[in-house]
Design an enzyme around this catalytic site. Sequence first.
Site, PDB file in Angstrom:
ATOM      1  N   ARG A   1      29.017 108.400 -29.283  1.00 34.56           N
ATOM      2  CA  ARG A   1      28.799 107.508 -28.133  1.00 34.56           C
ATOM      3  C   ARG A   1      27.599 106.591 -28.369  1.00 34.56           C
ATOM      4  O   ARG A   1      27.570 105.462 -27.874  1.00 34.56           O
ATOM      5  CB  ARG A   1      28.644 108.303 -26.842  1.00 34.56           C
ATOM      6  CG  ARG A   1      29.911 109.119 -26.542  1.00 34.56           C
ATOM      7  CD  ARG A   1      30.118 109.419 -25.095  1.00 34.56           C
ATOM      8  NE  ARG A   1      31.084 110.492 -24.953  1.00 34.56           N
ATOM      9  CZ  ARG A   1      32.404 110.353 -24.980  1.00 34.56           C
ATOM     10  NH1 ARG A   1      32.942 109.164 -25.145  1.00 34.56           N
ATOM     11  NH2 ARG A   1      33.203 111.391 -24.859  1.00 34.56           N
TER      12      ARG A   1
ATOM     13  N   ARG B   1      20.128 111.928 -26.438  1.00 34.89           N
ATOM     14  CA  ARG B   1      20.543 110.557 -26.101  1.00 34.89           C
ATOM     15  C   ARG B   1      19.450 109.757 -25.392  1.00 34.89           C
ATOM     16  O   ARG B   1      19.443 108.536 -25.499  1.00 34.89           O
ATOM     17  CB  ARG B   1      21.841 110.572 -25.281  1.00 34.89           C
ATOM     18  CG  ARG B   1      23.032 110.957 -26.140  1.00 34.89           C
ATOM     19  CD  ARG B   1      24.355 110.917 -25.395  1.00 34.89           C
ATOM     20  NE  ARG B   1      25.439 111.220 -26.326  1.00 34.89           N
ATOM     21  CZ  ARG B   1      26.644 111.643 -25.983  1.00 34.89           C
ATOM     22  NH1 ARG B   1      26.940 111.827 -24.707  1.00 34.89           N
ATOM     23  NH2 ARG B   1      27.567 111.883 -26.900  1.00 34.89           N
TER      24      ARG B   1
ATOM     25  N   LYS C   1      23.059 116.680 -25.726  1.00 39.09           N
ATOM     26  CA  LYS C   1      24.398 116.224 -26.155  1.00 39.09           C
ATOM     27  C   LYS C   1      24.433 116.129 -27.681  1.00 39.09           C
ATOM     28  O   LYS C   1      23.609 116.722 -28.352  1.00 39.09           O
ATOM     29  CB  LYS C   1      24.730 114.889 -25.487  1.00 39.09           C
ATOM     30  CG  LYS C   1      24.791 114.980 -23.962  1.00 39.09           C
ATOM     31  CD  LYS C   1      25.984 115.791 -23.506  1.00 39.09           C
ATOM     32  CE  LYS C   1      26.026 115.917 -21.997  1.00 39.09           C
ATOM     33  NZ  LYS C   1      27.092 116.831 -21.553  1.00 39.09           N
TER      34      LYS C   1
ATOM     35  N   ASP D   1      28.650 110.905 -19.724  1.00 37.48           N
ATOM     36  CA  ASP D   1      28.871 110.425 -21.096  1.00 37.48           C
ATOM     37  C   ASP D   1      28.744 108.904 -21.199  1.00 37.48           C
ATOM     38  O   ASP D   1      28.730 108.353 -22.307  1.00 37.48           O
ATOM     39  CB  ASP D   1      30.252 110.864 -21.587  1.00 37.48           C
ATOM     40  CG  ASP D   1      30.328 112.372 -21.761  1.00 37.48           C
ATOM     41  OD1 ASP D   1      29.280 113.008 -21.972  1.00 37.48           O
ATOM     42  OD2 ASP D   1      31.440 112.927 -21.682  1.00 37.48           O
TER      43      ASP D   1
ATOM     44  N   LYS E   1      39.910 112.848 -23.838  1.00 39.71           N
ATOM     45  CA  LYS E   1      39.518 113.958 -24.719  1.00 39.71           C
ATOM     46  C   LYS E   1      39.400 115.257 -23.918  1.00 39.71           C
ATOM     47  O   LYS E   1      39.898 116.291 -24.352  1.00 39.71           O
ATOM     48  CB  LYS E   1      38.173 113.560 -25.357  1.00 39.71           C
ATOM     49  CG  LYS E   1      37.678 114.466 -26.430  1.00 39.71           C
ATOM     50  CD  LYS E   1      36.730 113.720 -27.355  1.00 39.71           C
ATOM     51  CE  LYS E   1      35.323 113.550 -26.812  1.00 39.71           C
ATOM     52  NZ  LYS E   1      34.564 114.813 -26.723  1.00 39.71           N
TER      53      LYS E   1
HETATM   54  C1  S3P Z   1      33.053 117.789 -20.978  1.00 46.53           C
HETATM   55  C2  S3P Z   1      32.012 118.014 -20.108  1.00 46.53           C
HETATM   56  C3  S3P Z   1      30.696 117.349 -20.229  1.00 46.53           C
HETATM   57  C4  S3P Z   1      30.796 116.122 -21.109  1.00 46.53           C
HETATM   58  C5  S3P Z   1      31.557 116.382 -22.378  1.00 46.53           C
HETATM   59  C6  S3P Z   1      32.959 116.829 -22.076  1.00 46.53           C
HETATM   60  C7  S3P Z   1      34.310 118.543 -20.781  1.00 46.53           C
HETATM   61  O1  S3P Z   1      29.781 118.235 -20.806  1.00 46.53           O
HETATM   62  O2  S3P Z   1      29.503 115.639 -21.422  1.00 46.53           O
HETATM   63  O3  S3P Z   1      31.601 115.216 -23.180  1.00 46.53           O
HETATM   64  O4  S3P Z   1      35.333 118.170 -21.378  1.00 46.53           O
HETATM   65  O5  S3P Z   1      34.291 119.509 -20.019  1.00 46.53           O
HETATM   66  P1  S3P Z   1      28.958 119.335 -19.934  1.00 46.53           P
HETATM   67  O6  S3P Z   1      29.905 120.308 -19.378  1.00 46.53           O
HETATM   68  O7  S3P Z   1      28.033 119.997 -20.915  1.00 46.53           O
HETATM   69  O8  S3P Z   1      28.215 118.545 -18.903  1.00 46.53           O
END
Ligand code: S3P
Length: 429
Positions: free
Chosen positions: A386, A344, A340, A313, A21
């Site tokens: 999640r 969580r 999040k 995550d 993703k």
């Molecule tokens: C992501 C960064 C993370 C992660 C999120 C996706 C990304 O978040 O938890 O699911 O694609 O850059 P944070 O940047 O807030 O830590």
Amino acid sequence: MDLRVQPAARLRGRIRVPGDKSISHRALLLGALGKGRTKIQGFPANADCLATLDCLRALGVRAERTASEEISVYGRGKLQQPVRILDAKNSGTTVRLLLGLLAGQHFTSTLTGDASLCRRPMGRVTAPLRQMGARIFGREGGRYVPLTITGGALQGITYRLPVASAQVKSALLLAGLQATGTTALEEPAPSRDHTERMLAYLGVELVREGTRVSIKGPQSPVGGRIVVPGDISSAAFLLVAGLLVPEGQVVITGVGVNPTRTGILDLLTGAGGKIRIGNHRVFNGEPVADLVIEPSQLKSFRISGPLVPRLVDEIPVLAVAATQAAGTTVIRDAGELRLKESDRLQVVVQGLRKLGGAVEEMSDGLTIYGPTPLKGTLLESHGDHRMAMAWVIAGLLARGETVVKGAECIGVSFPGFTRCLAGLGAEVS
Ligand code: S3P
């Protein structure tokens, strides 16, 4: 939608998980900003990535599905002012990265999202983007969506991120790409570096030294072919199930094993998990491998410090795993989990207690005492994909039936999740 999960005695099979993703969002955004066509193969049709695609189309970007799991994006550098509000839905990555992109575009647009996204902090992105020259208005001084942004001529900045966040870093790199002068960023610990790898792959010059990255703008990525590896954060659920269901063997092919994402592999291997990592290859600067997982007796583990961003995550499903590990598991420095798609830490504690787990909540983490037998119960997703998937995995390990309420949110990242589990022999309906 409710999912009914039966205990599993054996999981066996060879599967592929949907495309990563994080990498897919970045491929769409950099493709849109770049020169020429970017062909994205292995593109996952999950709700979060489709939200980014929809926003880009509203900004005048042409994007076509050219085959199953393949999208071609035609870069246009200068985007077009949208005539509607951009809806990021549940996706924090969409809104934060788009803010970075829109900061350099000479028009005004408005971004919003669902109820969960409206509660998530945006000041961490809007404050430095304002320093670069973007004008941003919104709730609580621009700290929450809906947000209206007027982009324009940006100036590079030197900025130390208050939290290790790939979303913040990436938003600022997208702005830095369009700015005059150098944007130099420093993180407190390394976060996922997909943006840096993709920028370099698409011909952008950037300098990386440990937790520092700098980019001299303006520059344009040059469109290319991006093959998206399988998402390790989706594989994580099947990985934990494969280790803890008593019999069988689970093989997950083509998983992204970028070292900024493989905290879960290091941690579970260290805790006694039988995980073989082989068939290494590299797609567009991203390491990829196959994982072979066998039932294992796990020891308790500790998650803290720089390990946290490398598995952020995966903590919900690792908390489920900890209930089956021998000893006391401690998770610290994980206060970000409260920000999040749901809180969580709180949701994990509520659910694990209902399942019969022994867990204590701290402001920035959890203590989990194992091993404890789990008993099937009714669990809530709290609209968090999640959490819903972590509860399904708990259901496979519990005695009796487990019901997961509000499981439709799984489509945010892993639409084929129950089909994948059924393919391994699990009973989930
Ligand atoms: C992501 C960064 C993370 C992660 C999120 C996706 C990304 O978040 O938890 O699911 O694609 O850059 P944070 O940047 O807030 O830590």
